[in-house]
Each structure stands twice: as C-alpha cells, then as structure tokens.
Design a protein around this motif. Structure first.
Motif, PDB file in Angstrom:
ATOM      1  N   VAL A  25      43.051  43.438  34.468  1.00 18.08           N
ATOM      2  CA  VAL A  25      41.823  43.761  35.199  1.00 18.08           C
ATOM      3  C   VAL A  25      42.196  44.576  36.432  1.00 18.08           C
ATOM      4  CG1 VAL A  25      39.865  42.771  36.414  1.00 18.08           C
ATOM      5  CG2 VAL A  25      40.729  41.672  34.373  1.00 18.08           C
ATOM      6  N   VAL A  26      41.419  45.634  36.686  1.00 17.28           N
ATOM      7  CA  VAL A  26      41.704  46.532  37.803  1.00 17.28           C
ATOM      8  C   VAL A  26      40.468  46.646  38.687  1.00 17.28           C
ATOM      9  CG1 VAL A  26      42.221  48.927  38.401  1.00 17.28           C
ATOM     10  CG2 VAL A  26      43.354  47.871  36.489  1.00 17.28           C
ATOM     11  N   LEU A  27      40.676  46.645  39.990  1.00 18.68           N
ATOM     12  CA  LEU A  27      39.614  46.987  40.933  1.00 18.68           C
ATOM     13  C   LEU A  27      39.855  48.422  41.377  1.00 18.68           C
ATOM     14  CD1 LEU A  27      39.153  43.864  43.236  1.00 18.68           C
ATOM     15  CD2 LEU A  27      37.592  44.729  41.530  1.00 18.68           C
ATOM     16  N   TYR A  39      45.692  46.210  40.292  1.00 19.79           N
ATOM     17  CA  TYR A  39      45.509  45.131  39.336  1.00 19.79           C
ATOM     18  C   TYR A  39      45.263  43.830  40.093  1.00 19.79           C
ATOM     19  CZ  TYR A  39      47.004  47.947  35.383  1.00 19.79           C
ATOM     20  OH  TYR A  39      47.077  48.891  34.403  1.00 19.79           O
ATOM     21  N   VAL A  40      44.389  42.999  39.547  1.00 17.00           N
ATOM     22  CA  VAL A  40      44.069  41.721  40.173  1.00 17.00           C
ATOM     23  C   VAL A  40      43.686  40.722  39.082  1.00 17.00           C
ATOM     24  CG1 VAL A  40      41.631  42.245  40.547  1.00 17.00           C
ATOM     25  CG2 VAL A  40      42.766  40.667  42.058  1.00 17.00           C
ATOM     26  N   CYS A  41      43.980  39.458  39.289  1.00 12.44           N
ATOM     27  CA  CYS A  41      43.602  38.397  38.352  1.00 12.44           C
ATOM     28  C   CYS A  41      42.100  38.111  38.467  1.00 12.44           C
ATOM     29  CB  CYS A  41      44.371  37.115  38.639  1.00 12.44           C
ATOM     30  SG  CYS A  41      46.134  37.239  38.409  1.00 12.44           S
ATOM     31  N   LYS A  42      41.487  37.703  37.363  1.00  9.94           N
ATOM     32  CA  LYS A  42      40.062  37.380  37.397  1.00  9.94           C
ATOM     33  C   LYS A  42      39.777  36.179  38.287  1.00  9.94           C
ATOM     34  CE  LYS A  42      38.704  39.239  32.948  1.00  9.94           C
ATOM     35  NZ  LYS A  42      38.155  38.938  31.627  1.00  9.94           N
ATOM     36  N   SER A  43      40.741  35.288  38.401  1.00  9.07           N
ATOM     37  CA  SER A  43      40.511  34.096  39.227  1.00  9.07           C
ATOM     38  C   SER A  43      40.363  34.458  40.702  1.00  9.07           C
ATOM     39  CB  SER A  43      41.658  33.108  39.044  1.00  9.07           C
ATOM     40  OG  SER A  43      42.880  33.695  39.433  1.00  9.07           O
ATOM     41  N   HIS A  44      40.993  35.536  41.147  1.00  6.59           N
ATOM     42  CA  HIS A  44      40.886  35.928  42.552  1.00  6.59           C
ATOM     43  C   HIS A  44      39.495  36.476  42.883  1.00  6.59           C
ATOM     44  CE1 HIS A  44      45.079  35.190  43.023  1.00  6.59           C
ATOM     45  NE2 HIS A  44      45.441  36.184  42.242  1.00  6.59           N
ATOM     46  N   LEU A  45      38.777  36.966  41.882  1.00  7.94           N
ATOM     47  CA  LEU A  45      37.455  37.547  42.132  1.00  7.94           C
ATOM     48  C   LEU A  45      36.444  36.493  42.565  1.00  7.94           C
ATOM     49  CD1 LEU A  45      37.324  40.020  39.145  1.00  7.94           C
ATOM     50  CD2 LEU A  45      37.936  40.494  41.508  1.00  7.94           C
ATOM     51  N   ASN A  46      36.703  35.222  42.220  1.00 15.73           N
ATOM     52  CA  ASN A  46      35.808  34.139  42.635  1.00 15.73           C
ATOM     53  C   ASN A  46      36.259  33.494  43.936  1.00 15.73           C
ATOM     54  OD1 ASN A  46      34.329  34.528  40.288  1.00 15.73           O
ATOM     55  ND2 ASN A  46      35.628  33.134  39.133  1.00 15.73           N
ATOM     56  N   ASP A  47      37.373  33.936  44.477  1.00 21.90           N
ATOM     57  CA  ASP A  47      37.923  33.365  45.703  1.00 21.90           C
ATOM     58  C   ASP A  47      37.265  34.035  46.917  1.00 21.90           C
ATOM     59  OD1 ASP A  47      39.442  32.167  47.632  1.00 21.90           O
ATOM     60  OD2 ASP A  47      41.321  33.146  47.080  1.00 21.90           O
ATOM     61  N   ALA A  48      36.624  33.237  47.750  1.00 22.41           N
ATOM     62  CA  ALA A  48      35.924  33.778  48.923  1.00 22.41           C
ATOM     63  C   ALA A  48      36.903  34.327  49.956  1.00 22.41           C
ATOM     64  CB  ALA A  48      35.056  32.703  49.551  1.00 22.41           C
TER      65      ALA A  48
END
Length: 196
Positions: A25-27, A39-48
């Motif tokens: 996954v890329v931002l 590149y970033v993990c999907k789990s980090h996208l839910n991290d505030a």
C-alpha cells in the motif's frame, strides 16, 4: 507540498516507512504530482498518531437508516453463572427430572425452540415495511471522492525533509553535469621539453 495523501495499491511490496514491514500500500501526494510517495502498512492508517482521515468514499448524502426488526429474545433462559453451586444444582435437576419421568430429549427441545422462533418471525414479517422514497432519476451519479489522509506533524516533517534531500541531490547532480572542468594538457609545455 501539501499535507494530503491518497491511498493506492501496488503490485510489488516494499518496506513500510514507519515500521519496515513489507507492504503493498502506498500513500501518494493528493495533487497527483508524484512529488512524494511512500509505502505504509494498512494498520497505520487507522492510527491517530500517524494520520487522520479526511473526506469519504460516499459522495451521496446518507439516507435515513431503516429500522431493523427487533431480535426475539429468549426470556425462558436463565443467565449463566460461574458458581460451583449453580453448576451442581443444574446437574442435580437434570438427574431429578430424568428420575421423575420428565424425559424430553434434546431433539424435542430443539424442535420446540424452532417453533417459537418461526412464530416470532411470522409476527415480525406481518408488520409492513416503511415505504422508501424512489431515487431521483434526474441527478447524474457522482464520482466518489477519494479518501485523503493528513499526516501527523512529526511524520509530515520527516516526509518534507526527505523530499528536500531528494531535490538537493538532484540539483547537485545537475550542477555536476553542467560544470566544465579544465582538460588535461595533451602536449608537453616548451619549458619542460628535453633539449636535443
């Protein structure tokens, strides 16, 4: 450079910017300039503490939710208990009922529960559903707006710094290419020539 990123999927996996685990996954920059992506993990996208979500995938206004039918609750059942005395008394009543002559098998009890559930379903299905308004045919379907992510200020600072380093490296390479160094002399100067 703006602090707005869009989520994209890739075919290859690379290490995450935050935790170095492999991710696909890329931002990328929201303005499609490809100035910054990582590149970033999907789990980090839910991290505030990493980013916050901005916008939504649904362009249409939310329709009023239809009420769900009430779930039939079993009022006969006793709440479970973890005490030893309740467990022993339950075992004792089971033995007492079989000795006394109340021998309902588990199949018969299951059939009775099924009948009760069917009766409950019939009563809930007899109620008419609330009419839903027909969708307006004159409005064209809207494109869904992509969800944008705004990075936390510390992570955004790291991204800015990396982009600046990349630009400085590219500028240095361009300056090195355009520089004219003096050439090596191809002839020997007259003062260093050997006398004959």
């Amino acid at each position: 450079m703006k602090n707005q990123y869009i989520l994209r999927a890739t075919a290859s996996e690379r290490p995450c910017f935050v935790c170095s685990k492999f991710s696909s996954v890329v931002l990328t920059s929201a303005d499609n300039s490809n100035e910054d992506w990582f590149y970033v993990c999907k789990s980090h996208l839910n991290d505030a503490n990493f980013c916050s979500r901005n916008g939504g995938a649904s362009p249409r206004p939310a329709s009023p939710a239809s009420p769900k039918p009430p779930v039939a609750k079993n009022t006969d059942a006793k709440p479970e208990s973890n005490s030893v005395s309740d467990l022993l008394s339950g075992i004792g009543t089971g033995i007492w009922n079989t000795w006394k002559g109340n021998t309902k098998s588990d199949d018969e009890q299951a059939k009775e529960k099924d009948k009760q559930n069917e009766d409950a379903k019939k009563t809930t299905s007899a109620q008419p559903d609330s009419p839903t308004p027909p969708p307006a045919a004159s409005t064209p379907p809207l494109k869904p707006t992509p969800v944008t992510y705004i990075l936390h200020r510390d992570f955004y600072y790291l991204r800015e710094r990396e982009v600046q380093k990349r630009k400085a490296k590219k500028d240095a390479a361009a300056r090195l290419q355009s520089m004219q160094f003096p050439e090596v002399p191809k002839t020997i100067p007259g003062s260093l020539a050997k006398p004959n």
